[in-house]
Each structure stands twice: as C-alpha cells, then as structure tokens.
Design a protein around this motif. Sequence first.
Motif, mmCIF file in Angstrom:
data_model
loop_
_atom_site.group_PDB
_atom_site.id
_atom_site.type_symbol
_atom_site.label_atom_id
_atom_site.label_comp_id
_atom_site.label_asym_id
_atom_site.label_seq_id
_atom_site.Cartn_x
_atom_site.Cartn_y
_atom_site.Cartn_z
ATOM 1 N N LYS A 15 31.469 -43.132 43.813
ATOM 2 C CA LYS A 15 30.204 -42.541 44.242
ATOM 3 C C LYS A 15 29.338 -43.556 44.978
ATOM 4 O O LYS A 15 28.659 -43.222 45.963
ATOM 5 N N LYS A 19 28.045 -43.317 48.856
ATOM 6 C CA LYS A 19 26.626 -43.457 49.164
ATOM 7 C C LYS A 19 26.406 -44.504 50.238
ATOM 8 O O LYS A 19 25.633 -44.298 51.191
ATOM 9 N N ARG A 23 24.862 -44.080 54.057
ATOM 10 C CA ARG A 23 23.715 -44.863 54.519
ATOM 11 C C ARG A 23 24.058 -45.694 55.753
ATOM 12 O O ARG A 23 23.263 -45.819 56.671
ATOM 13 N N ARG A 220 24.264 -39.677 39.823
ATOM 14 C CA ARG A 220 23.572 -39.747 41.108
ATOM 15 C C ARG A 220 22.460 -40.794 41.073
ATOM 16 O O ARG A 220 22.344 -41.627 41.973
ATOM 17 N N GLU A 224 21.944 -44.519 43.020
ATOM 18 C CA GLU A 224 20.716 -44.861 43.744
ATOM 19 C C GLU A 224 20.160 -46.194 43.239
ATOM 20 O O GLU A 224 19.716 -47.046 44.029
ATOM 21 N N ASP A 316 27.220 -31.965 42.987
ATOM 22 C CA ASP A 316 28.023 -33.078 43.486
ATOM 23 C C ASP A 316 29.505 -32.971 43.125
ATOM 24 O O ASP A 316 30.356 -33.472 43.869
#
Length: 321
Positions: A15, A19, A23, A220, A224, A316
Amino acid sequence: MNILIIGGGGMVGQKLAKKLAARGELDGKPIAKLTLADINDPARIEAPFSTRYTTCDISDRASVDATIPADVDVIYLLAAVVSAHAEEDFDFGYKINMYGTINVLERARALGTKPKLVFTSSIAVFGGEVPQPYDDNSALNPQISYGAQKLIGELLVEDYSRKGFIDGRGFRLPTISVRPGAPNRAASGFMSSIFREPLQGLPANCPVDKDFPHFYLSPRQCVENLVTAAEIDGAAFGKRRCMTMPGRVWTIGQMIDAMTAVAGPEPAKLITWNPQPEIQTILDGWRLDLRPQKAAALGLKADESFEDNIRYFLEDDLPGQ
C-alpha cells in the motif's frame, strides 16, 4: 529520490508503494526509483518511475548489502516476524527482528551518506507495571519477545541517529485494522478477521469478549503517516527519534457496532466467540491508554472513527462493495 521498502511484499509495504507511485514525489522531490524487497518476490505495482523488485533475507548481511543501493535516499524498514510467531520461535524472532535490523543499520552506516530510515516498531514495547496512561516519556517494558525485539530496534535507531550514521525515525504502530488478504501470525490478527471475513460472507472467531479495548489505526491512515514520517525534518525530532503513531482506542463491541452501522446487521451474525487461551496470554501483556502527543504534533494522524476503518476496507480492498 531513490526509495527502498524492505518488507515491500507485505500489506503495508504494498500500500505504501502504491501511494508513493500515485504521488510521484516525496518531500518535494520527484521519485526516480523505488525498490521493493522482501523474503519472497514482491508483487509488481504500476508507477511512473523506475521500479525494482528483489528478494532479501535481512538476517543475511550479504543479502542486505546487495539490496540497499549506494545512492538510496530513504529506507523503510517494515520487515518483521510478528508477535505470536516471535513468541513461538524465540531464535527466529531475534534472528529477523534484532539481527536483521542491525544488518540494515550497518549497511546504511557503511554508505556514509546518512540516509533517512523509517522504522516500524510496535505498541508491544509497552507493558508490565508501568502506570498508564503511556505518553512519550513513559518507560518501555515489553512483556513478549516481539516487544523486546522491537524495543532493541528502537534503541539502535536512536543511537545510529545520534552518531550521525542515519537520519532515523521510528513509529510504534497501533494494531492495523482492517487488514486485507490472508491472516498473518500476529496475536492481534483476529482484530481484522472478525471484520474482513464477515464483510465477505465468511465466518470468523473472536477469542476475547466485546468489552476488550485496543488501540487501532486503518491501513490507509498508516500509509499516510509513513509518508509524512519520511518528510519530517530530522531536527524536529529532538533527542527522541522513536514514538507512538497516533491511533484510537475502541472496544471490540464498539468496532462491531461500527461495522453494523456501515454494512448492516448480517456480517456481525457470522462472528463466533470461542476463547483462545494462547492468544489471551499475549493480549494480557498489552496496554491500551496511549497518548501519542509528539507524533501528532509532527503531523501524523489517527482515524476519526472505526466506521472510517470499515469504509476504507470496503473502498480500498473490496472493489464493488
């Protein structure tokens, strides 16, 4: 920016990689290369930059040296033997969780470039007779081997950072739920399975009662936070480089109520309530009243509700739900 994720085949590693691919940059710098390394060949991801996939046994220094490139900027050290497995196999737990960490740190030291290193520790470092609540200055007193191994890792990250060998930062992860995929050997694994399986129409057992409380974070929000962790300026940490990642405390009953609020009453009917003494023994050594002020001040966050955790899993990890 050249990034390496050790443990890149695991749920969090995958994950995190996706991510970073979405980005395309980290800390304001474009990502030029991302390497995913794990004991087994990591799954491929789609990314707008160069990706590399490799197997790595962190207990083998030669394997670590071959995995960590000389021009690495950021190392995520996520690989570990989890709680119940480390408790069952004392030698293997130390081989991976302690000696493996040493091997990674020694390779980073040998580079002479002071790479950023993000280390994932565990709330299993807390326990024993230390009074609650636990804040950033509470004594660490693990009651299982996994916690002891992670505490050793924290001390090493602190010392290698103090000596200027790495720009380290370590975060004690709450229990990550709801985890997708197959169950792992973590003692906390049921805290995902009692949601993951029923949400897919399958039965699952809960070995503790509905009043059992614990400290949680969604996958999630964990990802982050790991991105944020690599972007914090090293000077902002002061003399303490390792801390608890923010999370929320809910009881099992509150979590099931949250699942019902989002998905209706049927999933909860698939949960059985059979005790598992071998799991309860480990859970009895865990503590829950944690106050992660420092990480929150540095910009890391908790989920607003466990309903969010359930929604994130549905969005997700269960497309079409």
